[in-house]
Write a protein that holds these residues in place. Sequence first.
Motif, mmCIF file in Angstrom:
data_model
loop_
_atom_site.group_PDB
_atom_site.id
_atom_site.type_symbol
_atom_site.label_atom_id
_atom_site.label_comp_id
_atom_site.label_asym_id
_atom_site.label_seq_id
_atom_site.Cartn_x
_atom_site.Cartn_y
_atom_site.Cartn_z
ATOM 1 N N LEU A 80 -20.432 -14.496 -10.012
ATOM 2 C CA LEU A 80 -19.672 -13.301 -9.109
ATOM 3 C C LEU A 80 -21.047 -12.531 -8.732
ATOM 4 N N VAL A 81 -21.654 -12.048 -9.418
ATOM 5 C CA VAL A 81 -22.506 -11.640 -9.106
ATOM 6 C C VAL A 81 -23.742 -11.886 -8.401
ATOM 7 N N MET A 82 -24.171 -13.165 -8.385
ATOM 8 C CA MET A 82 -25.032 -13.882 -7.910
ATOM 9 C C MET A 82 -24.797 -13.974 -6.808
ATOM 10 N N ALA A 83 -23.372 -14.495 -6.339
ATOM 11 C CA ALA A 83 -22.598 -14.267 -4.419
ATOM 12 C C ALA A 83 -22.579 -13.005 -3.957
ATOM 13 N N ALA A 84 -22.308 -12.340 -4.737
ATOM 14 C CA ALA A 84 -22.946 -10.811 -3.827
ATOM 15 C C ALA A 84 -24.462 -10.672 -4.039
ATOM 16 N N ILE A 85 -24.908 -11.096 -4.794
ATOM 17 C CA ILE A 85 -26.060 -10.723 -4.114
ATOM 18 C C ILE A 85 -26.688 -11.922 -2.732
ATOM 19 N N ARG A 86 -26.462 -12.833 -3.092
ATOM 20 C CA ARG A 86 -26.564 -13.763 -2.097
ATOM 21 C C ARG A 86 -26.124 -13.421 -0.542
ATOM 22 N N ASP A 87 -24.819 -13.017 -0.626
ATOM 23 C CA ASP A 87 -24.077 -12.411 0.733
ATOM 24 C C ASP A 87 -25.128 -10.978 0.878
ATOM 25 N N GLU A 88 -25.858 -9.920 0.312
ATOM 26 C CA GLU A 88 -26.402 -8.924 0.747
ATOM 27 C C GLU A 88 -27.451 -9.179 0.867
ATOM 28 N N VAL A 89 -28.140 -9.772 0.511
ATOM 29 C CA VAL A 89 -29.464 -10.845 1.146
ATOM 30 C C VAL A 89 -29.907 -10.966 2.333
ATOM 31 N N GLY A 90 -28.246 -12.172 2.159
ATOM 32 C CA GLY A 90 -27.826 -12.965 3.626
ATOM 33 C C GLY A 90 -28.210 -11.860 4.841
ATOM 34 N N ARG A 91 -27.209 -10.867 4.385
ATOM 35 C CA ARG A 91 -26.419 -9.638 5.818
ATOM 36 C C ARG A 91 -28.053 -8.658 5.671
ATOM 37 N N GLN A 92 -28.568 -8.693 4.809
ATOM 38 C CA GLN A 92 -30.055 -8.137 5.581
ATOM 39 C C GLN A 92 -31.030 -8.677 6.163
ATOM 40 N N VAL A 93 -31.184 -9.862 5.679
ATOM 41 C CA VAL A 93 -32.148 -11.654 6.763
ATOM 42 C C VAL A 93 -31.656 -11.115 7.918
ATOM 43 N N ARG A 94 -30.129 -11.184 7.381
ATOM 44 C CA ARG A 94 -29.560 -11.072 9.379
ATOM 45 C C ARG A 94 -30.414 -10.165 10.556
ATOM 46 N N ALA A 95 -29.663 -8.710 9.458
ATOM 47 C CA ALA A 95 -29.846 -7.660 10.246
ATOM 48 C C ALA A 95 -31.634 -7.549 11.004
ATOM 49 N N SER A 96 -31.972 -7.760 9.812
ATOM 50 C CA SER A 96 -33.155 -7.595 10.022
ATOM 51 C C SER A 96 -33.862 -8.295 11.035
ATOM 52 N N ASN A 97 -33.275 -9.734 11.538
ATOM 53 C CA ASN A 97 -33.649 -11.274 12.530
ATOM 54 C C ASN A 97 -35.391 -11.408 12.182
ATOM 55 N N LEU A 98 -35.555 -12.494 11.142
ATOM 56 C CA LEU A 98 -36.178 -12.518 10.556
ATOM 57 C C LEU A 98 -36.396 -13.956 11.014
ATOM 58 N N GLY A 99 -35.750 -14.512 11.159
ATOM 59 C CA GLY A 99 -35.814 -16.812 11.828
ATOM 60 C C GLY A 99 -35.747 -17.468 10.650
ATOM 61 N N VAL A 100 -35.031 -16.763 9.702
ATOM 62 C CA VAL A 100 -34.857 -17.384 8.165
ATOM 63 C C VAL A 100 -33.856 -17.127 8.326
ATOM 64 N N GLN A 101 -33.295 -18.699 6.900
ATOM 65 C CA GLN A 101 -31.571 -18.471 6.727
ATOM 66 C C GLN A 101 -32.177 -18.566 4.929
ATOM 67 N N ILE A 102 -31.300 -17.339 4.422
ATOM 68 C CA ILE A 102 -30.769 -17.960 3.065
ATOM 69 C C ILE A 102 -30.207 -18.678 2.517
ATOM 70 N N ILE A 103 -30.562 -20.156 2.034
ATOM 71 C CA ILE A 103 -29.823 -20.629 1.197
ATOM 72 C C ILE A 103 -28.984 -20.362 0.055
ATOM 73 N N ASP A 104 -30.010 -19.768 -0.753
ATOM 74 C CA ASP A 104 -29.220 -19.781 -1.870
ATOM 75 C C ASP A 104 -30.160 -18.490 -3.172
ATOM 76 N N VAL A 105 -29.702 -17.571 -3.492
ATOM 77 C CA VAL A 105 -30.553 -16.702 -4.613
ATOM 78 C C VAL A 105 -29.512 -16.689 -5.837
ATOM 79 N N ARG A 106 -30.341 -16.906 -6.865
ATOM 80 C CA ARG A 106 -29.499 -17.485 -7.894
ATOM 81 C C ARG A 106 -30.505 -16.447 -9.452
ATOM 82 N N ILE A 107 -29.628 -15.558 -10.185
ATOM 83 C CA ILE A 107 -30.825 -15.022 -11.542
ATOM 84 C C ILE A 107 -30.737 -15.898 -12.645
#
Length: 282
Positions: A144-171
């Motif tokens: 659950l923690v990893m899913a929350a981190i992935r969602d948060e990273v994806g949100r910040q990347v989309r907000a920054s408009n970096l031209g990338v898509q976050i596939i996964d974030v894992r601890i």
Amino acid sequence: MTRPQSRLATLGVAAGALLVLLGSTIYQVDQRQQALVVRFGDPIRVVRAPGLHLKAPFLDRVIKFDNRNIALNADQEEVIAADQERLVVDAFVRYRITDPRQFYKTLRDETVAHDRLERIVNASLRQTIGRANSEEVIAGKRALVMAAIRDEVGRQVRASNLGVQIIDVRIKRADLPEANQKAVFERMQTARQQEAAQTRAIGEQQKREIVATATEEAEKIRGEGDAKRAELFASSFGRDPSFAAFYRSMQAYEASLGQGDTTLVLSPDSAFFKYFQKGPQG
């Protein structure tokens, strides 16, 4: 230099110039790549189809990016969980360049991208783990923690408009610093023992309550049976007094002779043995 030699030299120069022109005009895109055509520093065209392509010679520059998922191993980070425990966390990210034009404008290349994404990941780690207990991160609710981190990273990347898509974030690893491990594990063990003792106490209390309820029900049923028996005996004794005398004598015989090792000294004509001499009606 003779005329034939001069002609050959001219042809050689022309052939070389043609090769340079072709080399500056034709480029190839691998199926694992995507390309961005840049003219005077400005991106003008994205090429995703593999094969040979043309560009304006000497004016256009081709920058190629990976079309596959890209792995990024974030540096080890020390974060503080909600219970104020320090954790050493290693994480990795998988991302994909979805918009080469925007990626080039904001990040330029993968080196800059890795640095930017790593800072976003570390910030998300601190923010998300700061809302969870260390035990949840280490074992209990890591998914659950990893899913929350992935969602948060994806949100910040989309907000920054970096031209990338976050596939996964894992601890990869989340452990206590070596200096704290023993104390924390002992505290966790004590907490588990307390929970086990509390569960056993609740079970014992429930057991006593069930036994007490069952005993009460049994005594109630036994009392009702005794009352019913007494009622039946009273009714029978009232209708036939001789039967009452006979029944009481049988109870006396059972009490006196039931063990088989009782010795009685009585007169032969004692009333105690009257039912051995006569029938119940005598």
